[in-house]
Design a protein around this motif. Structure first.
Motif, PDB file in Angstrom:
ATOM      1  N   GLU A 551     -95.731 -66.804  31.900  1.00 27.70           N
ATOM      2  CA  GLU A 551     -96.338 -68.083  32.259  1.00 27.70           C
ATOM      3  C   GLU A 551     -96.977 -68.027  33.646  1.00 27.70           C
ATOM      4  N   SER A 552     -96.211 -67.601  34.637  1.00 26.84           N
ATOM      5  CA  SER A 552     -96.704 -67.620  36.021  1.00 26.84           C
ATOM      6  C   SER A 552     -97.561 -66.404  36.341  1.00 26.84           C
ATOM      7  N   LYS A 553     -97.471 -65.326  35.519  1.00 29.54           N
ATOM      8  CA  LYS A 553     -98.184 -64.064  35.746  1.00 29.54           C
ATOM      9  C   LYS A 553     -97.735 -63.374  37.045  1.00 29.54           C
ATOM     10  N   VAL A 554     -96.575 -63.726  37.537  1.00 30.70           N
ATOM     11  CA  VAL A 554     -96.016 -63.106  38.735  1.00 30.70           C
ATOM     12  C   VAL A 554     -95.172 -61.906  38.311  1.00 30.70           C
ATOM     13  N   LEU A 555     -95.159 -60.858  39.129  1.00 28.21           N
ATOM     14  CA  LEU A 555     -94.327 -59.701  38.828  1.00 28.21           C
ATOM     15  C   LEU A 555     -92.888 -60.110  38.577  1.00 28.21           C
ATOM     16  N   ASP A 556     -92.323 -59.583  37.487  1.00 25.89           N
ATOM     17  CA  ASP A 556     -90.955 -59.926  37.111  1.00 25.89           C
ATOM     18  C   ASP A 556     -90.387 -58.768  36.299  1.00 25.89           C
ATOM     19  N   PRO A 557     -89.418 -58.002  36.844  1.00 26.16           N
ATOM     20  CA  PRO A 557     -88.884 -56.842  36.123  1.00 26.16           C
ATOM     21  C   PRO A 557     -88.320 -57.169  34.747  1.00 26.16           C
ATOM     22  N   GLY A 559     -89.653 -59.509  32.812  1.00 26.38           N
ATOM     23  CA  GLY A 559     -90.697 -60.257  32.117  1.00 26.38           C
ATOM     24  C   GLY A 559     -91.311 -59.486  30.965  1.00 26.38           C
ATOM     25  N   GLU A 560     -92.547 -59.823  30.673  1.00 26.11           N
ATOM     26  CA  GLU A 560     -93.282 -59.259  29.541  1.00 26.11           C
ATOM     27  C   GLU A 560     -94.261 -58.194  30.041  1.00 26.11           C
TER      28      GLU A 560
END
Length: 650
Positions: A551-557, A559-560
């Motif tokens: 959703e936020s397109k922020v780096l997230d280990p 995430g997707e």
């Protein structure tokens, strides 16, 4: 696996008579000549660097030079240049394979032989080997060679940099060993072949002329050595330089504990789809002063051009070992002598034609080096080296100016430069070529002069570096705006698992990513302002690749994964901006042992945030680093208490 004889005498223990009997010259002469060979290559390379027209040579230093012995010395390579390490590791074999296929009996003074087939000479088709035999009378006494990147060699992608090509036929022109110069004159048919297949023949032509003159210069200097000291002494110096290198690597291996060590490197995906991740498995078996490196279990070759050739794998293994255990001695072909490589054909690091396409070879050999670093972490202890940013994330763009002139931007708009990993010697640098290179970062003024692009931002990313007693290098954030409509190819291939591994108790660096901000989102020219860096800005971006919150397109280990191959060719309107964030370097040693004053400096210099200092280092900093950096203070009592809590959890 055999071991070296325990009765062999170290070179330094040979007396004068024994040394002369072995090398046909005294020790002083052998040393002078071996040093002079390196001087010749440095001098030769400087001529290319200062006279080349192509930005990939002039600004990137994307070439290297070597000297090799004649066939009767089995083409031993006693000296290499100072530039791309990925080149000289395969050039000893490249010279031997090229000349044996062409036929040494067919050579004569004034020849230059060219070859670029990755399966014969390593790397990729844009890297052309130019090999000049050096004759003393009617006898070949040496070869002086340059491998240099050509700006375009044909194929379906301008400039070549792309992971999307499926076979050798899409890659570009392949040159089996072919005569480029005869009697110091161009071979017209070979030049026609090159220019009929290159989009930038007007740049390639003066570059080839520069290389020709530089090779002639190198030949003259070699012949000066032969004439002054004699052929026997020159040959002895070649063997001495190579033997010295082999002895140094053997001694370094002997200090590593015997045993079996394993490591794994990772590649996110090829450009067909994201169903296949690629793994490079290494089993290192060390006995005495010998090492066996077994690639069994490595993934089969990729379906697109992210593979490497067997010569590249061999080169990367030795380069990793030079980093880890033998960094101070000159590199020669002797560095390979005590290393046995078991490499099945048809893997992602030993691809075979026609379907095992090779272009972005470093995207396979960088994870290979990381696997070696990982495997030997425990064995080397404090001498271990942390991982670097891994994937170069090369960005290739192509378009037309307002007047209809084609332009091509190769390897300057992505994540081509980034951080290294920390060592026992200190914190890592945050802006370097990757471990297998030794290139130059093109000047922003040069990039913007050559192409319709604007480099908006190059900066380090706070809290990205692997923590440690010595901190890893920080990730690099780079924004590039393209002023015309353009097509883009991007290859950031190590984002699922961060390549910047920490060692000796250090933390890993964060993984990287890339985003596209179309002009209607970025509006840089309209607003006359940069794109912000806070988390909220990413929601309107288009993810190019990386693991992010969907959703936020922020780096997230957690995430997707956004797959780069979903859009093999990015089409952009004028003033669109690509943002790259490289992976970060790994840390070395326990971060809770880092002196609080050094952490305070990191906060002041925006490598580490106040929250990151407490979370990762157990250091409590008070103040405002943005508006009052000199007013920052340490709370030593709170730091002691915080570190005590964190040590319990380690």
């Amino acid at each position: 696996m055999s071991t070296s004889s325990s009765n062999s005498i170290a070179l330094r223990d040979l007396d004068g008579q024994e040394f002369s009997a072995r090398y046909n010259c005294d020790r002083f002469t052998a040393t002078v000549l071996s040093n002079r060979m390196r001087y010749i290559l440095e001098h030769l390379s400087t001529r290319i660097l200062t006279n080349a027209f192509s930005p990939i040579l002039r600004d990137w230093y994307d070439f290297n030079a070597t000297i090799s012995g004649p066939p009767e010395l089995n083409y031993q390579m006693p000296a290499v240049g100072n530039s791309l390490a990925a080149f000289f590791g395969s050039m000893s074999e490249a010279v031997r394979i090229t000349i044996e296929e062409f036929g040494p009996e067919n050579l004569r003074p004034g020849d230059i032989i060219a070859a670029n087939d990755p399966y014969r000479v390593g790397t990729h088709v844009n890297d052309v080997c130019f090999i000049r035999p050096v004759f003393a009378g009617d006898r070949i006494v040496s070869f002086v060679s340059v491998k240099a990147h050509q700006l375009d060699i044909g194929g379906v992608v301008p400039g070549g940099f792309s992971a999307t090509k499926h076979n050798v036929f899409e890659n570009g022109l392949v040159l089996a060993p072919i005569l480029l110069y005869r009697d110091n004159k161009p071979v017209k048919s070979t030049f026609n072949l090159l220019f009929d297949n290159s989009r930038f023949g007007g740049i390639i032509l003066p570059d080839i002329k520069t290389i020709d003159q530089s090779l002639q210069f190198g030949e003259r200097l070699i012949l000066e050595s032969v004439e002054r000291y004699g052929i026997d002494a020159y040959f002895g110096a070649i063997r001495y330089a190579v033997d010295s290198s082999a002895e140094s690597m053997a001694a370094a291996l002997n200090k590593v504990a015997d045993g079996t060590y394993t490591g794994v490197g990772y590649i996110d995906a090829d450009a067909v789809d994201q169903s296949r991740e690629y793994e490079i498995h290494l089993t290192l078996t060390k006995v005495g002063d010998r090492l066996e490196v077994d690639f069994s279990g490595t993934s089969p070759q990729a379906r697109t051009s992210i593979n490497a050739a067997a010569l590249d794998a061999k080169s990367a293994v030795v380069m990793a070992l030079k980093f880890l255990i033998d960094p101070t001695t000159p590199y020669t072909s002797g560095a390979f002598r005590n290393i046995d490589v078991v490499l099945p054909a048809g893997t992602v690091v030993s691809a075979t034609p026609p379907d095992g396409a090779i272009f972005m070879y470093w995207e396979a050999t960088q994870p290979l080096m990381k696997a070696v670093f990982e495997a030997l972490d425990s064995a080397l202890g404090k001498n271990a080296v942390a991982g670097d940013f891994g994937s170069m994330g090369i960005h290739n763009a192509y378009g037309l100016t307002d007047t209809g002139q084609p332009w091509g931007s190769m390897a300057v708009g992505g994540g081509e430069h980034g951080p290294w990993g920390a060592t026992k010697e200190g914190d890592a640098d945050s802006y370097q070529s990757f471990y297998q290179a030794n290139g130059i970062d093109p000047a922003i003024e040069s990039i913007e002069s050559d192409n319709p692009v604007v480099i908006l931002r190059r900066e380090y990313v706070e809290d990205s570096a692997g923590s440690g007693y010595h901190r890893g290098g920080a990730a690099v954030r780079k924004d590039t705006m393209y002023l015309t409509a353009a097509e883009h190819w991007t290859t950031l291939l190590s984002t699922k698992k961060a390549p910047g591994i920490g060692v000796y108790g250090g933390g890993d660096g964060v993984a990287g990513a890339a985003w596209l901000f179309p002009d209607e989102v970025a509006r840089v020219a309209e607003r006359q302002d940069l794109i912000a860096t806070h988390d909220e800005i990413y929601a309107r971006s288009t993810p190019v690749t990386g693991v992010m919150d969907p959703e936020s397109k922020v780096l997230d280990p957690s995430g997707e994964y956004f797959y780069y191959g979903d859009n093999p060719i990015w089409q952009t309107t004028p003033n669109s901006v690509f943002r790259y964030q490289t992976c970060a370097g790994g840390g070395w040693g326990n971060p809770l042992d880092r002196e609080p004053e050094r952490v305070l400096d990191d906060v002041r210099n925006l490598y580490v945030s106040i929250a990151g200092a407490e979370r990762d280092y157990g250091v409590v900093v008070i103040g405002d680093p943005l508006h009052d950096p000199e007013g920052l203070e340490l709370d030593l009592d709170a730091t002691e208490a915080c570190r005590a809590r964190l040590r319990v959890g380690r």
